[in-house]
Write an enzyme that holds these catalytic residues in place. Structure first.
Site, short mmCIF file in Angstrom:
data_model
loop_
_atom_site.label_atom_id
_atom_site.label_comp_id
_atom_site.label_asym_id
_atom_site.label_seq_id
_atom_site.Cartn_x
_atom_site.Cartn_y
_atom_site.Cartn_z
N HIS A 162 0.81 -1.45 -0.05
CA HIS A 162 -0.06 0.08 -0.18
C HIS A 162 0.89 1.33 -0.01
CE1 HIS A 162 -2.89 -2.85 2.61
NE2 HIS A 162 -2.93 -3.03 1.41
C1 LIG Z 1 -0.96 -7.75 -3.91
C2 LIG Z 1 -1.74 -6.70 -3.50
C3 LIG Z 1 -2.99 -7.01 -2.60
C4 LIG Z 1 -3.73 -5.73 -2.19
N1 LIG Z 1 -4.59 -5.98 -1.60
C5 LIG Z 1 -5.42 -5.02 -1.28
C6 LIG Z 1 -6.81 -5.37 -0.56
O1 LIG Z 1 -7.00 -6.34 -0.36
N2 LIG Z 1 -7.50 -3.96 -0.07
C7 LIG Z 1 -7.01 -2.49 -0.50
O2 LIG Z 1 -7.85 -1.77 -0.02
N3 LIG Z 1 -5.99 -2.54 -1.16
C8 LIG Z 1 -5.12 -3.49 -1.45
N4 LIG Z 1 -4.10 -3.50 -2.17
C9 LIG Z 1 -3.75 -1.92 -2.65
C10 LIG Z 1 -4.57 -1.19 -3.41
O3 LIG Z 1 -4.92 -2.09 -4.73
C11 LIG Z 1 -4.05 0.17 -4.13
O4 LIG Z 1 -3.55 0.95 -2.88
C12 LIG Z 1 -4.79 0.68 -4.88
O5 LIG Z 1 -5.17 0.02 -6.24
C13 LIG Z 1 -4.08 2.03 -5.19
O6 LIG Z 1 -4.58 2.82 -6.34
P1 LIG Z 1 -4.14 3.93 -7.15
O7 LIG Z 1 -5.16 4.57 -7.96
O8 LIG Z 1 -3.17 5.00 -6.15
O9 LIG Z 1 -3.08 3.10 -7.98
P2 LIG Z 1 -3.05 1.81 -8.77
O10 LIG Z 1 -4.52 1.07 -8.80
O11 LIG Z 1 -1.85 1.18 -8.81
O12 LIG Z 1 -3.37 2.38 -10.36
C14 LIG Z 1 -2.19 3.02 -11.16
C15 LIG Z 1 -2.34 2.67 -12.51
O13 LIG Z 1 -1.73 3.80 -13.26
C16 LIG Z 1 -0.98 3.11 -14.32
N5 LIG Z 1 0.23 4.07 -14.77
C17 LIG Z 1 1.14 4.31 -13.97
N6 LIG Z 1 2.04 5.24 -14.54
C18 LIG Z 1 1.52 5.31 -15.79
C19 LIG Z 1 1.75 6.40 -16.89
N7 LIG Z 1 2.86 7.19 -16.89
N8 LIG Z 1 0.88 6.67 -17.95
C20 LIG Z 1 -0.18 5.64 -17.88
N9 LIG Z 1 -0.61 4.94 -16.89
C21 LIG Z 1 0.38 5.03 -15.79
C22 LIG Z 1 -0.27 1.89 -13.90
O14 LIG Z 1 -0.28 0.95 -14.75
C23 LIG Z 1 -1.70 1.37 -13.01
O15 LIG Z 1 -2.42 0.56 -13.67
C24 LIG Z 1 -3.32 -4.45 -2.69
C25 LIG Z 1 -2.25 -4.31 -3.35
C26 LIG Z 1 -1.39 -5.29 -3.88
C27 LIG Z 1 -0.10 -5.29 -4.70
#
Ligand SMILES: Cc1cc2nc3c(=O)[nH]c(=O)nc-3n(C[C@H](O)[C@H](O)[C@H](O)COP(=O)(O)OP(=O)(O)OC[C@H]3O[C@@H](n4cnc5c(N)ncnc54)[C@H](O)[C@@H]3O)c2cc1C
Ligand code: SF4
Length: 505
Positions: free
Chosen positions: A437
């Site tokens: 996270h």
């Molecule tokens: C194995 C695992 C299990 C987890 N389990 C849980 C859970 O059970 N419950 C929970 O609440 N959280 C869980 N999490 C954490 C949760 O999924 C993340 O905190 C959340 O998805 C983060 O959201 P975000 O929008 O910040 O980023 P992300 O969901 O990571 O999305 C970011 C996206 O941006 C894209 N990106 C990055 N840079 C660029 C760029 N320059 N151009 C275009 N696209 C780009 C990436 O490819 C990615 O797809 C888990 C994480 C992992 C790794």
């Protein structure tokens, strides 16, 4: 429409009301809410679209396809910590465990006290949590899906007076096959590519995969669009694209959003971009029983205990397929072979810590950020306490051996042996950790000198530039973050909708 960029022409150009970068927990709800309000939305995602019918069932292969750097992302520091992230349509939600927690009121109140956040109240977030929970079908894990691992742990916990509860998760018709972190093969987990993204697409949003944003275009302190590269199947640059838009939302996650800002040298008057990284470090306690447990059956992250949450310790269920678990055991060679022969007799539980430690993301070579993080002694002590509690619980449940993630205490055979944990000083480098996270690297706040975005998630410096992802949290959330990220993203989207005239000409 969801389109892979490989079907689009070279030197692609388009314009839109808003460009959203990233399709995970932050980007997907933003795309949906703005498309619902009639905005012309383009969402760009670096990863590809995957489907339950094509998920690779070999865990290492699945990680290669859906995780950034095949899941081999690590922090630099003591100890070095694996920090895996998704790179796919749906972002990390595609490969997460599906656990859903709302932000705790006391954490939000602490942020208000320290960072102001004058434009947002808990009462603004509650209806957004309800919206998210309804769209994601969030519900308590049914007892029959908990599997023997969660059941044994709960029995042991009860004997020690520790309370466990089933976790709330986003699923429909979950069969408990236990592969959530490799992409749910039953189509049960309600990650972003099953709800917000197709719904946004039906409302007219254009979603382009294999599209990496590299440049944020800014003119006179106002954002004007983005530029980047369309990628081929091997993630190599195929051609360039440019999209003009008066609003740009960065939702690349707490590692890649600050990296993009740092690479562009913008929105960092506070000097805080990339700083204040929290990661919720976590570890696991593996128990070995005399009897067959088959811990792989049932929902791996099915139940939890927050009895020690006020001390920054959460206990949450976990289990892994043999190929991955074998890497996480404290041994090699014949000893590892012996442990793995007992795979069906193993059970496992996770210990997650609300970190007071913090690190930073800095610009690395090309598209590779560098992530620095050192665990402090306070958090180390929290781990020792959490590990000891989980081990005692498993002994109460009948385990004969426990494998601890602490060097020098790899295997213990009784509650008595656990006392040795108090006879030496355990330092950060003695722990074997992982983290899932990342957050905090573009924190929100009222003061432009100490924060990157305001409480509507807009940059203090660049009009029309928003951050909607895990980067915005000012401190360690203490609970799994996905639905809190979604609720904040919807709040920012509603702000944009209310103030459309300010942004769209
Ligand atoms: C194995 C695992 C299990 C987890 N389990 C849980 C859970 O059970 N419950 C929970 O609440 N959280 C869980 N999490 C954490 C949760 O999924 C993340 O905190 C959340 O998805 C983060 O959201 P975000 O929008 O910040 O980023 P992300 O969901 O990571 O999305 C970011 C996206 O941006 C894209 N990106 C990055 N840079 C660029 C760029 N320059 N151009 C275009 N696209 C780009 C990436 O490819 C990615 O797809 C888990 C994480 C992992 C790794
Ligand atoms: S336990 Fe299985 S069916 Fe249920 S959400 Fe996870 S992968 Fe899907």
């Amino acid at each position: 429409m969801i389109t892979d960029s490989q079907t689009l022409e070279e030197n692609f150009y388009a314009s839109a009301d808003v460009v959203i970068v990233g399709s995970g927990a932050g980007g997907a709800p933003m795309a949906y809410q703005l498309a619902l309000a009639g905005w012309n939305v383009i969402l760009l995602e670096e990863g590809q679209k995957h489907s339950p019918y094509t998920f690779n069932r070999q865990s290492w292969e699945a990680m290669k396809e859906m995780y950034r750097d095949s899941g081999m992302t690590f922090t630099i520091g003591t100890p070095s910590i694996p920090l895996p992230m998704g790179r796919a349509l749906g972002g990390t939600t595609l490969i997460n465990s599906g656990t859903c927690f709302r932000i705790r009121e006391e954490v939000f109140a602490g942020w208000k006290k320290e960072f102001g956040l004058s434009e947002i109240e808990m009462s603004d977030l509650l209806p957004r949590f309800e919206q998210v929970e309804s769209i994601l079908n969030v519900q308590e894990t049914p007892v029959e899906l908990l599997g023997s691992n969660n059941r044994l742990f709960s029995e042991g916990a009860q004997k020690l007076g520790v309370m466990t509860k089933p976790l709330y998760r986003n699923f429909k018709n979950c069969k408990g096959v236990g592969l959530c972190v490799f992409g749910c093969p039953e189509n049960a987990k309600q990650s972003m590519e099953k709800n917000f993204l197709p719904n946004a697409s039906e409302l007219g949003a254009k979603i382009i995969t294999s599209a990496r944003v590299e440049k944020i275009c800014v003119k006179r302190n106002t954002v004007t669009g983005v530029e980047g590269s369309f990628l081929d199947d091997r993630k190599k640059r195929r051609t360039k694209f440019k999209i003009d838009a008066p609003v740009v939302v960065l939702s690349c996650g707490a590692v890649h959003t600050p990296h993009l800002l740092l690479s562009n040298g913008i929105a960092n008057g506070s000097g805080q971009v990339g700083h204040n990284l929290h990661i919720h470090p976590a570890t696991k306690v593996i128990a070995i029983f005399d009897d067959i447990i088959n811990a792989w059956s049932g929902v791996p992250q099915g139940c939890y205990s927050d009895d020690y949450a006020s001390e920054g310790i959460m206990l949450e269920g976990f289990f892994l397929p043999p190929a991955i678990l074998s890497f996480a055991l404290p041994s090699l060679g014949m000893k590892l072979k012996k442990y793995m022969a007992d795979y069906s007799k193993m059970a496992g539980f996770g210990v997650m810590v609300t970190d007071s430690s913090h690190g930073k993301v800095i610009k690395g070579m090309g598209h590779m950020p560098l992530i620095f993080y050192n665990l402090n002694q306070t958090d180390t002590d929290k781990f020792v306490k959490g590990i000891e509690i989980a081990a005692k619980i498993y002994f109460e449940a009948g385990a004969t051996k426990i494998l601890l993630p602490i060097h020098g205490f790899d295997e213990v055979s009784s509650i008595d042996e656990l006392k040795k944990l108090h006879q030496v000083k355990i330092s950060p480098s003695d722990l074997e950790l992982s983290a899932f996270h990342p957050m905090g690297t573009c924190r929100m706040g009222d003061n432009p000198k100490t924060s990157v975005v305001n409480s509507h998630l807009e940059s203090h410096e660049i009009k029309g530039l928003f951050v909607a992802d895990a980067s915005i949290f000012p401190s360690s959330l203490g609970v799994n973050p996905q639905i809190s990220i979604m609720a904040f993203s919807l709040f920012a989207a509603d702000h944009l909708i209310r103030h459309k005239d300010r942004y769209l000409i």
